[in-house]
Scaffold this motif. Structure first.
Motif, PDB file in Angstrom:
ATOM      1  N   CYS A 181       0.840  -1.208   0.000  1.00  0.00           N
ATOM      2  CA  CYS A 181       0.000   0.000   0.000  1.00  0.00           C
ATOM      3  C   CYS A 181       0.873   1.255   0.000  1.00  0.00           C
ATOM      4  CB  CYS A 181      -0.921   0.007   1.215  1.00  0.00           C
ATOM      5  SG  CYS A 181      -2.361  -1.077   1.073  1.00  0.00           S
ATOM      6  N   ARG A 182       1.912   1.251   0.793  1.00  0.00           N
ATOM      7  CA  ARG A 182       2.804   2.418   0.821  1.00  0.00           C
ATOM      8  C   ARG A 182       3.440   2.642  -0.546  1.00  0.00           C
ATOM      9  NH1 ARG A 182       4.103  -0.132   5.789  1.00  0.00           N
ATOM     10  NH2 ARG A 182       3.203   0.989   7.557  1.00  0.00           N
ATOM     11  N   ASP A 213      -9.352  -8.148   9.193  1.00  0.00           N
ATOM     12  CA  ASP A 213     -10.066  -6.872   9.316  1.00  0.00           C
ATOM     13  C   ASP A 213      -9.150  -5.777   9.848  1.00  0.00           C
ATOM     14  OD1 ASP A 213     -12.318  -8.099   8.385  1.00  0.00           O
ATOM     15  OD2 ASP A 213     -13.401  -8.099  10.292  1.00  0.00           O
ATOM     16  N   ARG A 214      -8.352  -6.106  10.843  1.00  0.00           N
ATOM     17  CA  ARG A 214      -7.428  -5.097  11.384  1.00  0.00           C
ATOM     18  C   ARG A 214      -6.413  -4.676  10.327  1.00  0.00           C
ATOM     19  NH1 ARG A 214      -8.337  -7.835  16.461  1.00  0.00           N
ATOM     20  NH2 ARG A 214      -6.820  -9.458  15.942  1.00  0.00           N
ATOM     21  N   SER A 215      -5.954  -5.637   9.562  1.00  0.00           N
ATOM     22  CA  SER A 215      -5.039  -5.321   8.467  1.00  0.00           C
ATOM     23  C   SER A 215      -5.721  -4.409   7.442  1.00  0.00           C
ATOM     24  CB  SER A 215      -4.559  -6.609   7.787  1.00  0.00           C
ATOM     25  OG  SER A 215      -3.772  -6.329   6.647  1.00  0.00           O
ATOM     26  N   TYR A 216      -6.991  -4.670   7.184  1.00  0.00           N
ATOM     27  CA  TYR A 216      -7.750  -3.844   6.222  1.00  0.00           C
ATOM     28  C   TYR A 216      -7.752  -2.382   6.665  1.00  0.00           C
ATOM     29  CZ  TYR A 216     -11.255  -2.996   2.580  1.00  0.00           C
ATOM     30  OH  TYR A 216     -11.897  -2.556   1.451  1.00  0.00           O
ATOM     31  N   LYS A 221      -5.984   3.210   6.016  1.00  0.00           N
ATOM     32  CA  LYS A 221      -5.430   4.473   6.513  1.00  0.00           C
ATOM     33  C   LYS A 221      -4.305   4.958   5.600  1.00  0.00           C
ATOM     34  CE  LYS A 221      -6.496   3.842  11.425  1.00  0.00           C
ATOM     35  NZ  LYS A 221      -5.919   3.578  12.773  1.00  0.00           N
ATOM     36  N   ILE A 222      -3.450   4.039   5.172  1.00  0.00           N
ATOM     37  CA  ILE A 222      -2.333   4.404   4.286  1.00  0.00           C
ATOM     38  C   ILE A 222      -2.860   4.961   2.972  1.00  0.00           C
ATOM     39  CG2 ILE A 222      -0.393   3.485   2.956  1.00  0.00           C
ATOM     40  CD1 ILE A 222      -0.063   1.392   5.236  1.00  0.00           C
ATOM     41  N   LEU A 223      -3.829   4.273   2.376  1.00  0.00           N
ATOM     42  CA  LEU A 223      -4.350   4.699   1.075  1.00  0.00           C
ATOM     43  C   LEU A 223      -5.130   6.007   1.178  1.00  0.00           C
ATOM     44  CD1 LEU A 223      -5.541   1.273  -0.405  1.00  0.00           C
ATOM     45  CD2 LEU A 223      -3.426   2.512  -0.907  1.00  0.00           C
ATOM     46  N   MET A 224      -5.946   6.154   2.213  1.00  0.00           N
ATOM     47  CA  MET A 224      -6.752   7.366   2.344  1.00  0.00           C
ATOM     48  C   MET A 224      -5.885   8.601   2.587  1.00  0.00           C
ATOM     49  SD  MET A 224      -9.976   7.166   1.785  1.00  0.00           S
ATOM     50  CE  MET A 224     -11.420   6.116   1.799  1.00  0.00           C
ATOM     51  N   ALA A 245     -15.216   7.632   7.477  1.00  0.00           N
ATOM     52  CA  ALA A 245     -14.604   8.489   8.497  1.00  0.00           C
ATOM     53  C   ALA A 245     -13.172   8.854   8.114  1.00  0.00           C
ATOM     54  CB  ALA A 245     -14.633   7.780   9.847  1.00  0.00           C
ATOM     55  N   LEU A 246     -12.428   7.887   7.592  1.00  0.00           N
ATOM     56  CA  LEU A 246     -11.051   8.156   7.181  1.00  0.00           C
ATOM     57  C   LEU A 246     -10.995   9.108   5.995  1.00  0.00           C
ATOM     58  CD1 LEU A 246      -9.462   4.589   7.512  1.00  0.00           C
ATOM     59  CD2 LEU A 246      -9.007   6.592   8.955  1.00  0.00           C
ATOM     60  N   ALA A 247     -11.947   8.968   5.071  1.00  0.00           N
ATOM     61  CA  ALA A 247     -12.002   9.871   3.922  1.00  0.00           C
ATOM     62  C   ALA A 247     -12.257  11.303   4.381  1.00  0.00           C
ATOM     63  CB  ALA A 247     -13.081   9.422   2.942  1.00  0.00           C
ATOM     64  N   ALA A 248     -13.185  11.458   5.334  1.00  0.00           N
ATOM     65  CA  ALA A 248     -13.482  12.792   5.862  1.00  0.00           C
ATOM     66  C   ALA A 248     -12.281  13.358   6.599  1.00  0.00           C
ATOM     67  CB  ALA A 248     -14.695  12.721   6.794  1.00  0.00           C
ATOM     68  N   GLN A 249     -11.623  12.509   7.373  1.00  0.00           N
ATOM     69  CA  GLN A 249     -10.445  12.927   8.127  1.00  0.00           C
ATOM     70  C   GLN A 249      -9.329  13.395   7.197  1.00  0.00           C
ATOM     71  OE1 GLN A 249      -7.533  10.052  10.212  1.00  0.00           O
ATOM     72  NE2 GLN A 249      -8.968  10.624  11.832  1.00  0.00           N
TER      73      GLN A 249
END
Length: 316
Positions: A181-182, A213-216, A221-224, A245-249
């Motif tokens: 992802c990075r 799920d935790r990995s997801y 977070k990395i992608l957003m 929520a991450l997109a808004a953040q």
């Protein structure tokens, strides 16, 4: 290992059992239920389905089913099927603005052929990307089991040299995916994030659903917070809420990412997400080679199994 994990592993084993496949394929009742997940075998079937989805404001990505191609002629036939599909979509006005795009499995295009399989698959993918680009749409490279991950990402790099919009798929059950992802969170990079649907060893993949799920979430977070274009492929309400929520953040506009769900799964939720102003793309498979796909979809979520069984009981 809990009951859902045991069920998942059993279904993944069934996906490779030809005798079970023959039984399912020859049962009219089960075929009628399968149509909920696979609209048909012909280009006309899937183009019609893509048109219906577009009419509701949703997008689509189309997969011509097949993998582990055993000979060159079969790989060429798969390439030609995609070229015919893109032409049919273009003629219906569905490729403009990538309203309908296509998803490719490199193994279906010849990746596993002895000798120069990688070269053959890359050439076939290049042909498809060329026509898709001319038609105004995009292509995404599906990810398969972990043994092909490096080859698929190398093909992605080569294709992006000519077609920067080619999308990648990353699977969060693999231990390596955060690092991938990075690497792929750069400007313009389209990345579909999914949990993964193949049976993988503990040495390379998380085995429990909670770990996946935790990995997801970590990968999301990395992608957003990156500069690319995340494609959030999940039916999990909790992960969809977290993604929003991450997109808004991250201050992301609705046009800077999209949600993705499978054809026939939670269609009302798909429409709800689209109606609220977010982008929703539906993954539509078609073709004769639907059995392995269906088994993996049921393995991903026990609720899919219950839907299938209820359909058999009702229609029987």
């Amino acid at each position: 290992m809990d009951a859902s994990d045991l069920l998942r592993n059993s279904l993944l084993q069934l996906s490779k059992q030809e005798n079970i496949r023959d039984f399912v394929e020859k049962t009219p009742v089960s075929r009628s239920v399968v149509k909920r997940f696979v609209p048909g075998a012909q280009h006309s079937d899937v183009v019609a389905a893509a048109g219906e989805i577009a009419a509701t404001g949703r997008l689509s990505t189309i997969d011509y089913l097949g993998e582990d191609t055993a000979d060159l002629a079969q790989a060429q036939q798969t390439r030609d099927a995609y070229l015919q599909l893109i032409t049919a979509l273009r003629d219906e006005g569905l490729t403009e603005g990538a309203t309908a795009e296509v998803s490719l499995k490199l193994s279906a295009l010849g990746q596993a052929l002895p000798g120069d399989g990688n070269k053959v698959a890359l050439e076939h993918a290049h042909d498809i990307c060329t026509l898709a680009d001319l038609a105004g749409t995009t292509v995404t490279l599906d990810m398969e089991d972990h043994t092909t991950t490096d080859q698929t990402l190398e093909a992605l790099r080569e294709l992006r040299a000519d077609f920067p919009t080619v999308g990648a798929v990353l699977q969060t059950y693999l231990h390596r995916t955060e690092a991938d992802c990075r690497d792929l969170a750069g400007t313009g990079s389209r990345v579909r994030l999914c949990k993964g649907a193949y049976k993988e060893p503990e040495s390379v993949a998380f085995q429990s659903r909670s770990d996946v799920d935790r990995s997801y979430v970590r990968c999301l977070k990395i992608l957003m917070h990156g500069d690319g274009y995340p494609m959030i492929a999940t039916h999990d309400p909790r992960l969809i809420e977290i993604a929003g929520a991450l997109a808004a953040q991250a201050g992301r506009a609705a046009t800077s990412f999209e949600y993705q769900m499978l054809y026939g799964i939670r269609p009302e939720e798909q429409k709800r997400i689209s109606d609220r102003g977010d982008q929703m793309r539906v993954y539509i498979p078609y073709g004769e080679e639907w059995y392995g796909y269906l088994m993996r979809r049921m393995a991903e979520k026990p609720a899919n199994v219950m839907f299938f069984l209820r359909g058999l009981a009702t229609r029987g």
